[in-house]
Design a protein around this motif. Structure first.
Motif, PDB file in Angstrom:
ATOM      1  N   PHE A  15       0.857  -1.181   0.000  1.00  9.84           N
ATOM      2  CA  PHE A  15       0.000   0.000   0.000  1.00  9.84           C
ATOM      3  C   PHE A  15       0.895   1.232   0.000  1.00  9.84           C
ATOM      4  O   PHE A  15       1.893   1.287   0.695  1.00  9.84           O
ATOM      5  CB  PHE A  15      -0.929  -0.010   1.226  1.00  9.84           C
ATOM      6  CG  PHE A  15      -1.872   1.159   1.265  1.00  9.84           C
ATOM      7  CD1 PHE A  15      -2.814   1.335   0.270  1.00  9.84           C
ATOM      8  CD2 PHE A  15      -1.825   2.078   2.299  1.00  9.84           C
ATOM      9  CE1 PHE A  15      -3.690   2.402   0.303  1.00  9.84           C
ATOM     10  CE2 PHE A  15      -2.694   3.149   2.347  1.00  9.84           C
ATOM     11  CZ  PHE A  15      -3.635   3.314   1.347  1.00  9.84           C
ATOM     12  N   GLU A  16       0.524   2.246  -0.783  1.00  4.88           N
ATOM     13  CA  GLU A  16       1.402   3.381  -1.028  1.00  4.88           C
ATOM     14  C   GLU A  16       1.379   4.465   0.048  1.00  4.88           C
ATOM     15  O   GLU A  16       2.183   5.382  -0.008  1.00  4.88           O
ATOM     16  CB  GLU A  16       1.029   4.063  -2.353  1.00  4.88           C
ATOM     17  CG  GLU A  16       0.963   3.155  -3.549  1.00  4.88           C
ATOM     18  CD  GLU A  16      -0.415   2.537  -3.735  1.00  4.88           C
ATOM     19  OE1 GLU A  16      -1.380   2.964  -3.084  1.00  4.88           O
ATOM     20  OE2 GLU A  16      -0.525   1.585  -4.518  1.00  4.88           O
ATOM     21  N   LYS A  55      -3.287  -7.663  -0.299  1.00  2.00           N
ATOM     22  CA  LYS A  55      -2.758  -7.466  -1.651  1.00  2.00           C
ATOM     23  C   LYS A  55      -3.838  -7.689  -2.705  1.00  2.00           C
ATOM     24  O   LYS A  55      -3.958  -6.920  -3.662  1.00  2.00           O
ATOM     25  CB  LYS A  55      -1.590  -8.412  -1.918  1.00  2.00           C
ATOM     26  CG  LYS A  55      -0.311  -8.027  -1.236  1.00  2.00           C
ATOM     27  CD  LYS A  55       0.783  -9.038  -1.562  1.00  2.00           C
ATOM     28  CE  LYS A  55       2.093  -8.691  -0.915  1.00  2.00           C
ATOM     29  NZ  LYS A  55       3.145  -9.682  -1.226  1.00  2.00           N
ATOM     30  N   ARG A  56      -4.621  -8.760  -2.539  1.00  2.00           N
ATOM     31  CA  ARG A  56      -5.698  -9.050  -3.502  1.00  2.00           C
ATOM     32  C   ARG A  56      -6.717  -7.924  -3.518  1.00  2.00           C
ATOM     33  O   ARG A  56      -7.144  -7.467  -4.577  1.00  2.00           O
ATOM     34  CB  ARG A  56      -6.379 -10.382  -3.172  1.00  2.00           C
ATOM     35  CG  ARG A  56      -5.607 -11.591  -3.600  1.00  2.00           C
ATOM     36  CD  ARG A  56      -6.458 -12.859  -3.631  1.00  2.00           C
ATOM     37  NE  ARG A  56      -7.318 -13.059  -2.487  1.00  2.00           N
ATOM     38  CZ  ARG A  56      -6.959 -13.669  -1.351  1.00  2.00           C
ATOM     39  NH1 ARG A  56      -5.732 -14.142  -1.224  1.00  2.00           N
ATOM     40  NH2 ARG A  56      -7.812 -13.819  -0.365  1.00  2.00           N
ATOM     41  N   GLU A  60      -7.846  -4.836  -6.418  1.00  3.83           N
ATOM     42  CA  GLU A  60      -9.220  -4.650  -6.893  1.00  3.83           C
ATOM     43  C   GLU A  60      -9.763  -3.250  -6.616  1.00  3.83           C
ATOM     44  O   GLU A  60     -10.745  -2.849  -7.220  1.00  3.83           O
ATOM     45  CB  GLU A  60     -10.143  -5.664  -6.206  1.00  3.83           C
ATOM     46  CG  GLU A  60      -9.829  -7.107  -6.513  1.00  3.83           C
ATOM     47  CD  GLU A  60     -10.607  -8.079  -5.626  1.00  3.83           C
ATOM     48  OE1 GLU A  60     -11.442  -7.632  -4.808  1.00  3.83           O
ATOM     49  OE2 GLU A  60     -10.364  -9.292  -5.752  1.00  3.83           O
ATOM     50  N   MET A  61      -9.139  -2.530  -5.698  1.00  2.51           N
ATOM     51  CA  MET A  61      -9.656  -1.236  -5.246  1.00  2.51           C
ATOM     52  C   MET A  61      -9.192  -0.095  -6.142  1.00  2.51           C
ATOM     53  O   MET A  61      -8.071  -0.082  -6.613  1.00  2.51           O
ATOM     54  CB  MET A  61      -9.195  -0.948  -3.812  1.00  2.51           C
ATOM     55  CG  MET A  61      -9.743  -1.895  -2.790  1.00  2.51           C
ATOM     56  SD  MET A  61      -8.952  -1.718  -1.174  1.00  2.51           S
ATOM     57  CE  MET A  61      -9.739  -0.240  -0.567  1.00  2.51           C
ATOM     58  N   GLY A  62     -10.093   0.874  -6.306  1.00  2.00           N
ATOM     59  CA  GLY A  62      -9.735   2.098  -6.997  1.00  2.00           C
ATOM     60  C   GLY A  62      -9.186   3.110  -6.002  1.00  2.00           C
ATOM     61  O   GLY A  62      -9.172   2.872  -4.785  1.00  2.00           O
ATOM     62  N   ALA A  63      -8.762   4.251  -6.495  1.00  2.00           N
ATOM     63  CA  ALA A  63      -8.169   5.292  -5.648  1.00  2.00           C
ATOM     64  C   ALA A  63      -9.150   5.784  -4.585  1.00  2.00           C
ATOM     65  O   ALA A  63      -8.771   6.000  -3.431  1.00  2.00           O
ATOM     66  CB  ALA A  63      -7.686   6.452  -6.502  1.00  2.00           C
ATOM     67  N   LYS A  64     -10.419   5.937  -4.945  1.00  2.00           N
ATOM     68  CA  LYS A  64     -11.417   6.425  -3.977  1.00  2.00           C
ATOM     69  C   LYS A  64     -11.651   5.417  -2.856  1.00  2.00           C
ATOM     70  O   LYS A  64     -11.807   5.788  -1.702  1.00  2.00           O
ATOM     71  CB  LYS A  64     -12.736   6.757  -4.671  1.00  2.00           C
ATOM     72  CG  LYS A  64     -12.668   8.022  -5.491  1.00  2.00           C
ATOM     73  CD  LYS A  64     -14.005   8.384  -6.068  1.00  2.00           C
ATOM     74  CE  LYS A  64     -13.886   9.670  -6.862  1.00  2.00           C
ATOM     75  NZ  LYS A  64     -15.184  10.114  -7.371  1.00  2.00           N
ATOM     76  N   LYS A  68     -10.951   6.017   1.090  1.00  2.00           N
ATOM     77  CA  LYS A  68     -11.999   5.782   2.094  1.00  2.00           C
ATOM     78  C   LYS A  68     -11.488   4.856   3.195  1.00  2.00           C
ATOM     79  O   LYS A  68     -11.736   5.087   4.380  1.00  2.00           O
ATOM     80  CB  LYS A  68     -13.248   5.190   1.420  1.00  2.00           C
ATOM     81  CG  LYS A  68     -14.380   4.901   2.368  1.00  2.00           C
ATOM     82  CD  LYS A  68     -14.919   6.185   2.976  1.00  2.00           C
ATOM     83  CE  LYS A  68     -16.117   5.859   3.859  1.00  2.00           C
ATOM     84  NZ  LYS A  68     -16.591   7.010   4.600  1.00  2.00           N
ATOM     85  N   ALA A  69     -10.765   3.806   2.816  1.00  2.00           N
ATOM     86  CA  ALA A  69     -10.206   2.872   3.807  1.00  2.00           C
ATOM     87  C   ALA A  69      -9.235   3.597   4.732  1.00  2.00           C
ATOM     88  O   ALA A  69      -9.225   3.358   5.948  1.00  2.00           O
ATOM     89  CB  ALA A  69      -9.522   1.707   3.110  1.00  2.00           C
ATOM     90  N   THR A  70      -8.429   4.483   4.175  1.00  2.00           N
ATOM     91  CA  THR A  70      -7.484   5.246   4.986  1.00  2.00           C
ATOM     92  C   THR A  70      -8.221   6.199   5.911  1.00  2.00           C
ATOM     93  O   THR A  70      -7.882   6.332   7.090  1.00  2.00           O
ATOM     94  CB  THR A  70      -6.503   6.022   4.087  1.00  2.00           C
ATOM     95  OG1 THR A  70      -5.820   5.079   3.247  1.00  2.00           O
ATOM     96  CG2 THR A  70      -5.477   6.782   4.909  1.00  2.00           C
ATOM     97  N   GLU A  71      -9.259   6.868   5.412  1.00  2.00           N
ATOM     98  CA  GLU A  71     -10.053   7.778   6.236  1.00  2.00           C
ATOM     99  C   GLU A  71     -10.715   7.036   7.396  1.00  2.00           C
ATOM    100  O   GLU A  71     -10.763   7.545   8.519  1.00  2.00           O
ATOM    101  CB  GLU A  71     -11.113   8.477   5.388  1.00  2.00           C
ATOM    102  CG  GLU A  71     -10.538   9.503   4.427  1.00  2.00           C
ATOM    103  CD  GLU A  71     -11.561  10.028   3.431  1.00  2.00           C
ATOM    104  OE1 GLU A  71     -12.748   9.634   3.487  1.00  2.00           O
ATOM    105  OE2 GLU A  71     -11.157  10.838   2.570  1.00  2.00           O
TER     106      GLU A  71
END
Length: 91
Positions: A15-16, A55-56, A60-64, A68-71
């Motif tokens: 994760f970046e 990782k999987r 599959e996740m987009g930037a948004k 949201k996960a980070t928020e």
């Protein structure tokens, strides 16, 4: 205490946007909001199964969705992988 996003990839799930928090200008904590990797005075390494699942899901996740996960992590300090496992009834 202060915190900001670190633009280095997580060494486990890639994760970046790892989170860095500073305490008393001496201690720094690095956390991956996706796979639970944590480094402070002791390193907390997530289970291999959790890393592979993260990782999987990241692939599959987009930037948004990642944002949201980070928020959500900032709101309640629950990593994405833990939230996902609770949602699926694995905890």
């Amino acid at each position: 205490m202060g915190s900001h996003t670190w633009t280095t990839q997580c060494p486990h799930c890639s994760f970046e946007e790892m989170i860095v928090s500073g305490y008393d200008a001496i201690y720094f904590e690095v956390i991956c909001p996706m796979c639970e990797y944590e480094r402070w005075t002791e390193e907390k390494i997530p289970d291999n199964q959790d890393v592979e699942l993260a990782k999987r899901k990241l692939a599959e996740m987009g930037a948004k969705e990642k944002q949201k996960a980070t928020e959500l992590y900032y709101e309640d300090n629950i990593p994405f992988i833990t939230r996902l496992k609770k949602k699926n009834g694995n905890i």
